[in-house]
Design an enzyme around this catalytic site. Structure first.
Site, PDB file in Angstrom:
ATOM      1  N   GLY A 185      42.923  28.945  -6.695  1.00 18.11           N
ATOM      2  CA  GLY A 185      43.712  27.916  -6.026  1.00 18.11           C
ATOM      3  C   GLY A 185      44.123  26.773  -6.930  1.00 18.11           C
ATOM      4  N   GLY A 186      44.449  27.075  -8.191  1.00 12.89           N
ATOM      5  CA  GLY A 186      44.954  26.046  -9.098  1.00 12.89           C
ATOM      6  C   GLY A 186      46.460  25.917  -8.987  1.00 12.89           C
ATOM      7  N   TYR A 187      47.074  25.296  -9.995  1.00 13.62           N
ATOM      8  CA  TYR A 187      48.522  25.071  -9.954  1.00 13.62           C
ATOM      9  C   TYR A 187      49.295  26.374  -9.780  1.00 13.62           C
ATOM     10  CZ  TYR A 187      46.951  20.799 -12.354  1.00 13.62           C
ATOM     11  OH  TYR A 187      46.297  19.655 -12.706  1.00 13.62           O
ATOM     12  N   LYS A 203      60.223  27.586 -11.324  1.00 15.67           N
ATOM     13  CA  LYS A 203      60.953  26.520 -10.633  1.00 15.67           C
ATOM     14  C   LYS A 203      62.286  27.029 -10.100  1.00 15.67           C
ATOM     15  CE  LYS A 203      57.412  24.406 -12.078  1.00 15.67           C
ATOM     16  NZ  LYS A 203      56.251  25.274 -12.366  1.00 15.67           N
ATOM     17  N   GLU A 241      57.055  35.297 -33.952  1.00 15.15           N
ATOM     18  CA  GLU A 241      56.922  35.410 -32.494  1.00 15.15           C
ATOM     19  C   GLU A 241      56.719  36.867 -32.111  1.00 15.15           C
ATOM     20  OE1 GLU A 241      56.422  35.370 -28.778  1.00 15.15           O
ATOM     21  OE2 GLU A 241      56.593  33.412 -29.754  1.00 15.15           O
ATOM     22  N   GLY A 300      48.303  29.403  -8.611  1.00 18.38           N
ATOM     23  CA  GLY A 300      48.096  30.022  -7.306  1.00 18.38           C
ATOM     24  C   GLY A 300      48.799  29.280  -6.193  1.00 18.38           C
ATOM     25  N   HIS A 343      68.356   0.726  -2.504  1.00 18.63           N
ATOM     26  CA  HIS A 343      68.006   1.178  -1.148  1.00 18.63           C
ATOM     27  C   HIS A 343      69.062   2.154  -0.651  1.00 18.63           C
ATOM     28  CE1 HIS A 343      66.568   0.982   3.003  1.00 18.63           C
ATOM     29  NE2 HIS A 343      67.845   0.865   3.368  1.00 18.63           N
TER      30      HIS A 343
END
Length: 461
Positions: free
Chosen positions: A182-184, A50, A33, A186, A445
């Site tokens: 303007g994708g995911y 997130k 890595e 952006g 519900h």
């Protein structure tokens, strides 16, 4: 030269679990890595973004939704340093936990450094400590991911732009964030920074956000962004960039006119490219395609027997869960002698805007292109009881079904917790359930999943 049974290059969401699994099976294994354990997901993608989106959601609730629900909050402040500190702590916890697990695994050597192929199943690794190692193995697994694509725009080398990686190291909240693409990436960054208090302008060359989606879904999410106060310029081509007085100016063509907008930060989110060029795979005879991705078969093996490419390195869908599934395919085939492949596997995904856009299976336009006899069900979130009760009425649920067999061909869920609802429908699709069964199924519900009943009732109208 040190010989291994297996060498994994890249400690992402495919490489890390594969290295541990092979080592535990008795293979003498090395994991190489060049940066951080965890790959893009843990360090620059899912985990940090997130986490930031959660903070942005809290700000949105305080600024707008709370008042609509009868809660008077009054003034509040954005503590950007604390937001970033929390993000950093969560990232470090994930990274360090993974590294600890790797180091505790027998038969597994962890090497930090940059690898290049120098011959037939031979690599040279320049370690971070300055050492140069020569390693070889019977099996190689490449999980090197992608990096930001920098577009060829006049002046781009003279402006201090951000990428999806470097924007995570900002010390101050931008006054005006310009986003090219303007994708995911952006869209997620655009909405979260707008909610934290930045002015946001998105400039995109496509005629709509997410052009692979159906037009009604694109229109819905574009309307949500404009409602949130984000300036959106679509069908726009960036012509040049300038940097003066700590301001970045983008000059672009929009609707036949030349326009310009200035901001204090610029995010380049115009796509990603593979990192295979850094690995020099041609030195081991590995074939790559015209875009630089490593060619693989449906078992993820390259043209060189014993060398595999997983995750974004092979040009497949650029999602963490697909990289992990690549690991599952390779691992089970090698260790358990199974016959797994990438053929016909579902490709679910979720974009974490608010509301989320989650999809699996065919779009309506894909089904039409295939000449299928279809029916389409749509349900606005304003008709979903749970959405009305929580004040989350933006968005739409959509399903495409086979009119003859009543099987579900695909769904798009633009809704709060859309990913969770989509996952329920994905399981139903894999189980072969018809829309009639789901229309009459018992869900608790009031939940968002209960709206699946109402969605398929639309087909009876």
């Amino acid at each position: 030269m040190k010989q291994y049974d297996a060498i994994i290059i890249g400690a992402g969401q495919a490489g890390t679990p594969l290295s541990k699994k092979l080592a535990k099976a008795g293979w003498k294994t090395a994991l190489i890595e060049k940066r951080f354990i965890g790959g893009t997901c843990v360090n620059d993608g899912c985990t940090p973004t997130k986490t930031l989106i959660a903070s942005a959601k809290a700000a949105y609730i305080a600024a707008k939704q709370a008042d609509e629900l009868g809660i008077k909050i009054g003034s509040f402040e954005i503590d950007f340093a604390k937001i970033m500190k929390r993000k950093n702590e969560i990232v470090m916890n994930g990274r360090e936990g993974s590294e600890k697990s790797i180091r505790e695994t027998e038969n597994l050597d962890l090497v930090f450094g940059e690898a290049i192929f120098t011959g037939d199943k031979i690599i040279e690794v320049r370690t971070t400590s300055g050492e140069v190692l020569e390693l070889s193995a019977d099996y190689f697994f490449i999980d090197t991911g992608t990096r930001t694509k920098i577009p060829d725009i006049e002046g781009i080398n003279k402006v201090p732009y951000l990428t999806s990686t470097s924007i995570l190291d900002l010390k101050q909240l931008p006054d005006h964030l310009l986003i090219l693409g303007g994708g995911y990436i952006g869209m997620e960054f655009g909405q979260l920074f707008k909610r934290l208090g930045s002015k946001v302008t998105i400039i995109d060359s496509a005629s709509t956000f997410l052009p692979k989606e159906d037009e009604d879904i694109c229109e819905e999410i574009t309307g949500i962004f404009r409602e949130d106060g984000i300036d959106v310029y679509q069908k726009s081509k960036a012509k040049s960039l300038e940097y003066t007085d700590r301001k970045i100016k983008i000059t672009f063509e929009h609707e036949g006119k030349t326009q310009a907008v200035s901001g204090d930060q610029l995010l380049i989110a115009a796509g990603r490219i593979p990192q295979s060029d850094l690995l020099k795979p041609e030195n081991s005879g590995i074939e790559i395609d015209e875009k630089g991705f490593i060619k693989v078969d449906d078992k993820l093996q390259t043209n060189v027997p014993g060398i595999y490419a997983l995750g974004e390195a092979n040009g497949g869908p650029a999602f963490t869960h697909i990289a992990f599934n690549d690991y599952i395919i390779v691992c089970y085939n090698l260790l358990n002698k199974e016959n797994r492949s990438t053929k016909d596997r579902p490709i679910p995904y979720c974009m974490f805007t608010d509301p989320q856009l989650a999809r699996v299976g065919m779009t309506e336009k894909q089904a039409i292109e295939k000449g299928l006899n279809i029916k389409v069900a749509k349900l606005p979130m304003s008709s979903v009881a749970r959405g009305v009760e929580t004040g989350e009425t933006r968005g739409i649920m959509k399903a495409v079904v086979d009119a003859d067999t009543h099987k579900i061909l695909g769904v798009a869920i633009l809704a709060v917790e859309g990913g969770e609802v989509m996952s329920v429908l994905e399981i139903a699709m894999r189980a072969g359930m018809t829309y009639d069964e789901l229309r009459n199924y018992i869900f608790a519900h009031p939940t968002y999943s209960e709206s699946i009943n109402n969605l398929f009732m639309k087909l009876d109208e």
